[in-house]
Design a protein around this motif. Structure first.
Motif, PDB file in Angstrom:
ATOM      1  N   LEU A   1      15.242   7.158  -0.233  1.00 26.82           N
ATOM      2  CA  LEU A   1      14.602   5.843  -0.257  1.00 26.82           C
ATOM      3  C   LEU A   1      13.577   5.792  -1.390  1.00 26.82           C
ATOM      4  O   LEU A   1      13.065   6.819  -1.840  1.00 26.82           O
ATOM      5  CB  LEU A   1      13.929   5.562   1.087  1.00 26.82           C
ATOM      6  CG  LEU A   1      14.877   5.439   2.285  1.00 26.82           C
ATOM      7  CD1 LEU A   1      14.092   5.391   3.583  1.00 26.82           C
ATOM      8  CD2 LEU A   1      15.765   4.213   2.155  1.00 26.82           C
ATOM      9  N   SER A   2      13.268   4.594  -1.859  1.00 28.58           N
ATOM     10  CA  SER A   2      12.357   4.421  -2.998  1.00 28.58           C
ATOM     11  C   SER A   2      10.918   4.335  -2.497  1.00 28.58           C
ATOM     12  O   SER A   2      10.369   3.239  -2.305  1.00 28.58           O
ATOM     13  CB  SER A   2      12.739   3.158  -3.782  1.00 28.58           C
ATOM     14  OG  SER A   2      14.064   3.253  -4.269  1.00 28.58           O
ATOM     15  N   TRP A   3      10.293   5.487  -2.304  1.00 32.65           N
ATOM     16  CA  TRP A   3       8.942   5.522  -1.749  1.00 32.65           C
ATOM     17  C   TRP A   3       7.886   5.166  -2.795  1.00 32.65           C
ATOM     18  O   TRP A   3       6.853   4.596  -2.462  1.00 32.65           O
ATOM     19  CB  TRP A   3       8.662   6.904  -1.158  1.00 32.65           C
ATOM     20  CG  TRP A   3       9.601   7.240  -0.049  1.00 32.65           C
ATOM     21  CD1 TRP A   3      10.651   8.101  -0.078  1.00 32.65           C
ATOM     22  CD2 TRP A   3       9.609   6.676   1.272  1.00 32.65           C
ATOM     23  NE1 TRP A   3      11.309   8.132   1.129  1.00 32.65           N
ATOM     24  CE2 TRP A   3      10.682   7.258   1.984  1.00 32.65           C
ATOM     25  CE3 TRP A   3       8.809   5.749   1.930  1.00 32.65           C
ATOM     26  CZ2 TRP A   3      10.971   6.942   3.301  1.00 32.65           C
ATOM     27  CZ3 TRP A   3       9.098   5.430   3.251  1.00 32.65           C
ATOM     28  CH2 TRP A   3      10.162   6.016   3.922  1.00 32.65           C
TER      29      TRP A   3
ATOM     30  N   ASN B   1       0.838  -1.188   0.000  1.00 34.38           N
ATOM     31  CA  ASN B   1       0.000   0.000   0.000  1.00 34.38           C
ATOM     32  C   ASN B   1       0.879   1.247   0.000  1.00 34.38           C
ATOM     33  O   ASN B   1       1.622   1.495   0.963  1.00 34.38           O
ATOM     34  CB  ASN B   1      -0.902  -0.014   1.242  1.00 34.38           C
ATOM     35  CG  ASN B   1      -1.885   1.140   1.284  1.00 34.38           C
ATOM     36  OD1 ASN B   1      -1.725   2.128   0.587  1.00 34.38           O
ATOM     37  ND2 ASN B   1      -2.904   1.002   2.123  1.00 34.38           N
ATOM     38  N   PRO B   2       0.827   2.086  -1.044  1.00 36.01           N
ATOM     39  CA  PRO B   2       1.685   3.273  -1.078  1.00 36.01           C
ATOM     40  C   PRO B   2       1.386   4.264   0.042  1.00 36.01           C
ATOM     41  O   PRO B   2       2.274   5.009   0.469  1.00 36.01           O
ATOM     42  CB  PRO B   2       1.388   3.886  -2.456  1.00 36.01           C
ATOM     43  CG  PRO B   2       0.052   3.355  -2.834  1.00 36.01           C
ATOM     44  CD  PRO B   2      -0.011   1.978  -2.256  1.00 36.01           C
ATOM     45  N   VAL B   3       0.141   4.284   0.552  1.00 35.64           N
ATOM     46  CA  VAL B   3      -0.186   5.189   1.646  1.00 35.64           C
ATOM     47  C   VAL B   3       0.483   4.720   2.940  1.00 35.64           C
ATOM     48  O   VAL B   3       0.872   5.527   3.780  1.00 35.64           O
ATOM     49  CB  VAL B   3      -1.716   5.320   1.810  1.00 35.64           C
ATOM     50  CG1 VAL B   3      -2.069   6.298   2.923  1.00 35.64           C
ATOM     51  CG2 VAL B   3      -2.352   5.782   0.501  1.00 35.64           C
ATOM     52  N   ARG B   4       0.639   3.413   3.104  1.00 34.95           N
ATOM     53  CA  ARG B   4       1.406   2.887   4.242  1.00 34.95           C
ATOM     54  C   ARG B   4       2.875   3.279   4.113  1.00 34.95           C
ATOM     55  O   ARG B   4       3.530   3.616   5.114  1.00 34.95           O
ATOM     56  CB  ARG B   4       1.291   1.369   4.330  1.00 34.95           C
ATOM     57  CG  ARG B   4       0.027   0.853   4.999  1.00 34.95           C
ATOM     58  CD  ARG B   4       0.139  -0.643   5.289  1.00 34.95           C
ATOM     59  NE  ARG B   4       1.260  -0.914   6.177  1.00 34.95           N
ATOM     60  CZ  ARG B   4       2.194  -1.841   5.964  1.00 34.95           C
ATOM     61  NH1 ARG B   4       2.156  -2.603   4.886  1.00 34.95           N
ATOM     62  NH2 ARG B   4       3.163  -2.018   6.832  1.00 34.95           N
ATOM     63  N   ARG B   5       3.407   3.219   2.879  1.00 35.50           N
ATOM     64  CA  ARG B   5       4.804   3.600   2.680  1.00 35.50           C
ATOM     65  C   ARG B   5       5.023   5.055   3.075  1.00 35.50           C
ATOM     66  O   ARG B   5       6.001   5.390   3.748  1.00 35.50           O
ATOM     67  CB  ARG B   5       5.217   3.370   1.218  1.00 35.50           C
ATOM     68  CG  ARG B   5       5.322   1.915   0.811  1.00 35.50           C
ATOM     69  CD  ARG B   5       6.149   1.742  -0.445  1.00 35.50           C
ATOM     70  NE  ARG B   5       5.524   2.327  -1.628  1.00 35.50           N
ATOM     71  CZ  ARG B   5       4.702   1.691  -2.449  1.00 35.50           C
ATOM     72  NH1 ARG B   5       4.392   0.420  -2.206  1.00 35.50           N
ATOM     73  NH2 ARG B   5       4.195   2.279  -3.509  1.00 35.50           N
ATOM     74  N   THR B   6       4.126   5.919   2.657  1.00 34.99           N
ATOM     75  CA  THR B   6       4.314   7.331   2.982  1.00 34.99           C
ATOM     76  C   THR B   6       4.020   7.633   4.453  1.00 34.99           C
ATOM     77  O   THR B   6       4.548   8.592   5.008  1.00 34.99           O
ATOM     78  CB  THR B   6       3.455   8.224   2.069  1.00 34.99           C
ATOM     79  OG1 THR B   6       2.077   7.822   2.151  1.00 34.99           O
ATOM     80  CG2 THR B   6       3.938   8.138   0.632  1.00 34.99           C
ATOM     81  N   LEU B   7       3.197   6.801   5.097  1.00 35.69           N
ATOM     82  CA  LEU B   7       3.010   6.948   6.545  1.00 35.69           C
ATOM     83  C   LEU B   7       4.311   6.602   7.266  1.00 35.69           C
ATOM     84  O   LEU B   7       4.690   7.264   8.245  1.00 35.69           O
ATOM     85  CB  LEU B   7       1.872   6.054   7.036  1.00 35.69           C
ATOM     86  CG  LEU B   7       1.571   6.120   8.542  1.00 35.69           C
ATOM     87  CD1 LEU B   7       1.241   7.539   8.985  1.00 35.69           C
ATOM     88  CD2 LEU B   7       0.427   5.169   8.902  1.00 35.69           C
ATOM     89  N   LEU B   8       5.020   5.580   6.778  1.00 34.22           N
ATOM     90  CA  LEU B   8       6.332   5.246   7.329  1.00 34.22           C
ATOM     91  C   LEU B   8       7.285   6.422   7.141  1.00 34.22           C
ATOM     92  O   LEU B   8       8.060   6.759   8.041  1.00 34.22           O
ATOM     93  CB  LEU B   8       6.891   3.994   6.645  1.00 34.22           C
ATOM     94  CG  LEU B   8       8.325   3.591   7.005  1.00 34.22           C
ATOM     95  CD1 LEU B   8       8.451   3.296   8.498  1.00 34.22           C
ATOM     96  CD2 LEU B   8       8.767   2.388   6.172  1.00 34.22           C
ATOM     97  N   ARG B   9       7.213   7.057   5.981  1.00 35.48           N
ATOM     98  CA  ARG B   9       8.063   8.224   5.736  1.00 35.48           C
ATOM     99  C   ARG B   9       7.722   9.351   6.720  1.00 35.48           C
ATOM    100  O   ARG B   9       8.625  10.000   7.269  1.00 35.48           O
ATOM    101  CB  ARG B   9       7.883   8.706   4.304  1.00 35.48           C
ATOM    102  CG  ARG B   9       8.687   9.959   3.983  1.00 35.48           C
ATOM    103  CD  ARG B   9       8.602  10.316   2.516  1.00 35.48           C
ATOM    104  NE  ARG B   9       9.425  11.475   2.201  1.00 35.48           N
ATOM    105  CZ  ARG B   9       9.868  11.788   0.996  1.00 35.48           C
ATOM    106  NH1 ARG B   9       9.555  11.014  -0.035  1.00 35.48           N
ATOM    107  NH2 ARG B   9      10.599  12.852   0.792  1.00 35.48           N
TER     108      ARG B   9
END
Length: 405
Positions: free
Chosen positions: A382-384, A336-344
């Motif tokens: 990092l590769s978001w 999920n890209p929204v999870r990735r950006t939440l990690l960011r």
């Protein structure tokens, strides 16, 4: 502090994107594991972020020690149901954390397998030794110990508190004859063990002239200890070992020891002065980390030479730690890209004064500005793989409507 910052998703059009990736009543989950030292810092920031985000989110962190955190991050030495271990190379969490850098050997081996990662230094803190000798307090009238004496205690060469060499630098120490020393130590991979063994070796290495100094082969997060020592694995168990056994000695992150009301030992620092971490204070920990020349050029480099043990300065604390967050460069395992950006957003919060400032109460100090810049560039590199509409923003000033995402 009245924290006014809130977090929102960029753009009012995101709700369509979000519906395609996660149901509105299903929380977005970010998880990590690793060192116990900054665990309260993580939990506080995670709780603050969760309560400020409108859509359901859940951020979690398992405080299991730096060694386990590195294994779960790398997928190394993973325990299987049959009791054996294997290297799966899989990431078992979205991020890892440790108070020690990933070793040069592991970094090279995993890079050769095509797995690259950033190590992000984010806070400094102190590790110290504590005791439970009846009638001996912390502070100026407390127990003084050099690295050479501690090396002998933890090697079982000195086994009683009335030993003449201890009393030589503690003339006021009044204990019954042959009062035994109860030695508590960690067993599993621990950044605290890594730190205190490096301090002992930095100040009192074993040589022909100092045969009872600390041996080089006993440097690391997990070492062989004398059988007369006692396993106290984790900050909580180590606290209990010291509290529950008269005449005990052990080591722990200083903030945890202070919070528990343990009596801290006055250690000899690089300038030969005896002090506790409380006496050294924030400035003493920062002084140890003033030299940033050991840092690599970027967050993807080798951090194994970064060490702040026995540094010079009258108030410099001799066991100062750097805590890291580890994040893989290829984050495609987070679908999920929204999870990735939440990690960011979580990673960036570790360098935002409104969030990392919450951690001062736990004894954590932000890294110097040059190190902060290195970490922030590492996050950016990092590769978001996310669109602008899938990014998160920090609402520093109230933005009616827009601030909700």
């Amino acid at each position: 502090m009245n924290l006014r910052t809130a977090i929102s998703l960029v753009g009012t059009a995101l709700f369509g994107t979000l519906a395609a990736t996660a149901a509105q009543d299903e929380p977005l989950i970010i998880s990590g594991s690793g060192t116990t030292n900054p665990s309260k810092c993580f939990w506080h920031i995670m709780a603050k972020m969760t309560e400020q985000i409108k859509i359901p989110t859940r951020l979690t962190y398992r405080a299991v020690g730096s060694g386990t955190g590195q294994k779960e991050f790398l997928g190394k030495g993973i325990k299987l149901p049959d009791g054996t271990t294997t290297d799966t190379l899989e990431a078992y969490n979205d991020f890892g954390s440790g108070d020690i850098p990933i070793s040069a050997g592991d970094k090279e081996a995993w890079n050769d397998k095509g797995i690259h990662f950033a190590q992000l230094p984010f806070v400094l803190s102190a590790v110290s030794f504590f005791h439970s000798i009846p009638g001996v307090p912390s502070g100026e009238m407390g127990l003084n110990m050099t690295a050479c004496l501690l090396a002998r205690v933890f090697s079982a060469d000195i086994t009683t508190w009335d030993h003449e060499d201890i009393k030589e630098i503690n003339p006021g120490l009044n204990v019954p004859k042959n009062t035994p020393i109860y030695v508590g130590r960690r067993d599993l991979g621990s950044s605290s063990t890594f730190s205190i063994t490096h301090y002992l070796y930095a100040q009192c290495p074993k040589t022909d002239m100092v045969p009872k100094g600390w041996p080089q082969e006993k440097l690391g997060k997990q070492i062989d200890w004398p059988t007369t020592t006692h396993i106290c694995d984790g900050s909580g168990p180590m606290t209990s070992c010291i509290e529950d056994n008269s005449g005990a000695i052990g080591y722990i992150d200083a903030a945890h020891g202070h919070e528990a009301g343990l009596n801290e030992i006055r250690l000899k620092n690089g300038d030969g002065f005896f002090l506790t971490s409380a006496e050294a204070a924030k400035e003493g920990v920062q002084a140890a980390a003033e030299d940033t020349s050991m840092m690599p050029a970027d967050a993807f480099g080798d951090f194994t030479d970064v060490a702040y043990y026995n540094k010079r300065g009258p108030k410099t604390w001799p066991i100062s730690l750097v805590s890291y967050v580890y994040i893989r460069k290829d984050l495609s395992f987070i679908k999920n890209p929204v999870r990735r950006t939440l990690l960011r957003a979580f990673a960036e919060a570790l360098f935002d004064d409104d969030y990392i400032g919450l951690c001062a109460r736990y004894g954590h100090i932000p890294v110097p500005s040059e190190v902060r810049a290195l970490s922030m560039k590492g996050i950016a590199d990092l590769s978001w793989n996310a669109t602008v509409e899938q990014e998160w923003t920090f609402e520093k000033d109230t933005e009616p409507g827009l601030g909700q995402g």
